[in-house]
Design a protein around this motif. Structure first.
Motif, short mmCIF file in Angstrom:
data_model
loop_
_atom_site.label_atom_id
_atom_site.label_comp_id
_atom_site.label_asym_id
_atom_site.label_seq_id
_atom_site.Cartn_x
_atom_site.Cartn_y
_atom_site.Cartn_z
N GLY A 19 121.90 15.91 -17.84
CA GLY A 19 123.20 15.54 -18.37
C GLY A 19 123.20 15.22 -19.85
N ASP A 20 121.99 15.11 -20.46
CA ASP A 20 121.92 14.78 -21.89
C ASP A 20 121.93 16.01 -22.79
OD1 ASP A 20 121.96 12.13 -21.32
OD2 ASP A 20 120.06 11.62 -22.29
N GLY A 21 122.05 17.19 -22.21
CA GLY A 21 122.26 18.38 -23.01
C GLY A 21 120.99 19.05 -23.50
N ILE A 22 121.18 20.13 -24.27
CA ILE A 22 120.06 20.97 -24.68
C ILE A 22 119.39 20.50 -25.97
CG2 ILE A 22 121.07 22.95 -23.53
CD1 ILE A 22 121.86 24.07 -26.27
N HIS A 23 119.93 19.46 -26.60
CA HIS A 23 119.34 18.98 -27.85
C HIS A 23 118.71 17.59 -27.70
CE1 HIS A 23 120.74 22.35 -30.25
NE2 HIS A 23 121.91 22.25 -29.64
N GLN A 24 118.37 17.21 -26.48
CA GLN A 24 117.77 15.90 -26.25
C GLN A 24 116.28 15.92 -26.62
OE1 GLN A 24 116.74 14.98 -21.99
NE2 GLN A 24 118.27 16.60 -21.61
N PRO A 25 115.64 14.74 -26.74
CA PRO A 25 114.24 14.69 -27.16
C PRO A 25 113.28 15.50 -26.29
CG PRO A 25 115.24 12.52 -27.36
CD PRO A 25 116.27 13.40 -26.69
N ALA A 26 113.52 15.57 -24.99
CA ALA A 26 112.63 16.35 -24.13
C ALA A 26 112.65 17.83 -24.51
CB ALA A 26 113.03 16.19 -22.66
N MET A 27 113.80 18.34 -24.85
CA MET A 27 113.89 19.74 -25.27
C MET A 27 113.20 19.94 -26.62
SD MET A 27 115.34 21.43 -22.86
CE MET A 27 115.77 22.95 -23.70
N ASP A 28 113.32 18.96 -27.50
CA ASP A 28 112.62 19.03 -28.79
C ASP A 28 111.11 19.04 -28.57
OD1 ASP A 28 115.09 18.95 -30.05
OD2 ASP A 28 114.98 16.78 -30.44
N GLU A 29 110.64 18.24 -27.60
CA GLU A 29 109.21 18.21 -27.30
C GLU A 29 108.74 19.55 -26.75
OE1 GLU A 29 105.95 15.69 -24.61
OE2 GLU A 29 108.00 14.95 -24.84
N ALA A 30 109.52 20.13 -25.85
CA ALA A 30 109.18 21.45 -25.31
C ALA A 30 109.14 22.49 -26.42
CB ALA A 30 110.18 21.84 -24.23
N LEU A 31 110.09 22.42 -27.34
CA LEU A 31 110.13 23.37 -28.45
C LEU A 31 108.90 23.20 -29.35
CD1 LEU A 31 111.77 25.59 -29.85
CD2 LEU A 31 112.94 23.77 -31.13
N ALA A 32 108.50 21.96 -29.59
CA ALA A 32 107.31 21.71 -30.41
C ALA A 32 106.07 22.32 -29.77
CB ALA A 32 107.12 20.21 -30.62
N LEU A 33 105.97 22.24 -28.45
CA LEU A 33 104.84 22.87 -27.75
C LEU A 33 104.88 24.38 -27.93
CD1 LEU A 33 104.95 20.71 -24.52
CD2 LEU A 33 102.99 20.87 -26.06
N LEU A 34 106.05 24.98 -27.76
CA LEU A 34 106.16 26.43 -27.95
C LEU A 34 105.82 26.83 -29.37
CD1 LEU A 34 109.46 27.07 -25.97
CD2 LEU A 34 107.15 27.72 -25.26
N ASN A 35 106.17 25.99 -30.33
CA ASN A 35 105.86 26.30 -31.73
C ASN A 35 104.38 26.17 -32.03
OD1 ASN A 35 108.46 27.00 -32.43
ND2 ASN A 35 109.01 24.96 -33.11
N ASN A 36 103.63 25.64 -31.07
CA ASN A 36 102.16 25.64 -31.16
C ASN A 36 101.57 26.63 -30.16
OD1 ASN A 36 101.02 23.49 -33.10
ND2 ASN A 36 102.73 22.45 -32.10
N ASP A 37 102.39 27.61 -29.78
CA ASP A 37 101.96 28.71 -28.90
C ASP A 37 101.47 28.23 -27.55
OD1 ASP A 37 102.58 30.49 -30.95
OD2 ASP A 37 100.56 30.38 -31.80
N ARG A 38 102.12 27.19 -27.03
CA ARG A 38 101.75 26.67 -25.72
C ARG A 38 102.65 27.24 -24.63
NH1 ARG A 38 98.31 22.27 -26.42
NH2 ARG A 38 97.79 22.65 -24.22
#
Length: 232
Positions: free
Chosen positions: A101-120
Motif C-alpha cells: 500500500g506504500d506504492g512503488i517509490h517506498q524505501p523497499a523498492m529503492d533497496e531492491a533497485l540498489a541491488l539491481l544496480n549492483n547486478d544482483r
C-alpha cells in the motif's frame, strides 16, 4: 556472509523438501540456467504467488552452486507484516520488507533497485499478495519501476507454477508432503530490447503499463501451458 550462510542452510532444507517430499515437474529449466548465467546483468525473477511459502520452497530447484555462492544470492520482496513477525523470519532469508500500500517509490523498492544496480538478483511477486484462485491478479507496477529505473536494463525471468496452493493452503503455515507441483520457466526477457521496453519517450505511467502488461502476458502464456499439464 552471515545471510549467505543462512541462505545455504535454508536452501539445503528446501532442496531436500522439493526433491524428496514433493512430486515436482519442471519444464524449460534451461531458461533458469540461462538467466543465472547472465554475465553481469541484473536479474529480476517473477512468478505467481499462490502460497506463503512459494519462496523459499520453490527455490529448492536451484543448483547447489547457486545456493552456496554469495554473488548468486537471491533477494526477495516480502510483505513486512508477514515476513518480519519474529526473529527467525527476519534473518533467515534475504528478504526486503515491503509495506503493501506504500506504492512503488517506498524505501523497499529503492533497496531492491540498489541491488539491481549492483547486478544482483531480486525476486518479486507481481500480483502483490497470495492468490489461490484459478486466475492471476492484475500485476502491480512495482516490477515495471525496477525495469525502468535500473541503470542497466535487467533480464526478467518469468515462471508460473501450480501445486503450492495445495502444499500450503491459506492459513496453514507448514507444507503438506508429496504434493504435485508443476513449474514452467519462460525465456528470459532482456529489457535492453527496445521492442520490449516500448516507447521510452512516452509518459512514465504509460511505460509502466506497457512493461507490466508485457511481463504479465508472458506469464499468462506459461499459465496456459502449466494448466494443460495439470489437466493431463
Amino acid at each position: 556472509m552471515r545471510r549467505v550462510g543462512h541462505q545455504g542452510v535454508g536452501g539445503a532444507i528446501n532442496k531436500t523438501w522439493i526433491k524428496h517430499c514433493s512430486r515436482l515437474q519442471v519444464f524449460n529449466q534451461h531458461h533458469l540456467e540461462a538467466a543465472l548465467a547472465r554475465h553481469g546483468k541484473p536479474l529480476i525473477s517473477a512468478c505467481n504467488h499462490s502460497a506463503t511459502l512459494d519462496d523459499p520452497i520453490l527455490f529448492g530447484m536451484l543448483p547447489w552452486r547457486t545456493l552456496l555462492r554469495a554473488e548468486d544470492m537471491r533477494w526477495s520482496l516480502g510483505a513486512k507484516e508477514i515476513c518480519f513477525t519474529n526473529a527467525f523470519t527476519s534473518w533467515s532469508r534475504g528478504v526486503i520488507p515491503i509495506v503493501r500500500g506504500d506504492g512503488i517509490h517506498q524505501p523497499a523498492m529503492d533497496e531492491a533497485l540498489a541491488l539491481l544496480n549492483n547486478d544482483r538478483w531480486v525476486h518479486i511477486f507481481p500480483e502483490g499478495r497470495v492468490n489461490q484462485s484459478s486466475e492471476m491478479l492484475r500485476f502491480k507496477w512495482g516490477i515495471a519501476r525496477l525495469v525502468m529505473d535500473a541503470k542497466t536494463p535487467p533480464l526478467v525471468l518469468p515462471f508460473f507454477h501450480r501445486g503450492m496452493e495445495t502444499m500450503v493452503p491459506l492459513k496453514q503455515h507448514y507444507p503438506n508432503p508429496m504434493t504435485r507441483v508443476v513449474v514452467a520457466f519462460g525465456e528470459p526477457l532482456d529489457f535492453a530490447d527496445p521492442h520490449l521496453r516500448g516507447d521510452t519517450s512516452a509518459p512514465a505511467a504509460e511505460q509502466r503499463v506497457h512493461i507490466t502488461a508485457t511481463i504479465q502476458q508472458r506469464m499468462e502464456d506459461l499459465k496456459v501451458f502449466v494448466d494443460s499439464v495439470i489437466a493431463q
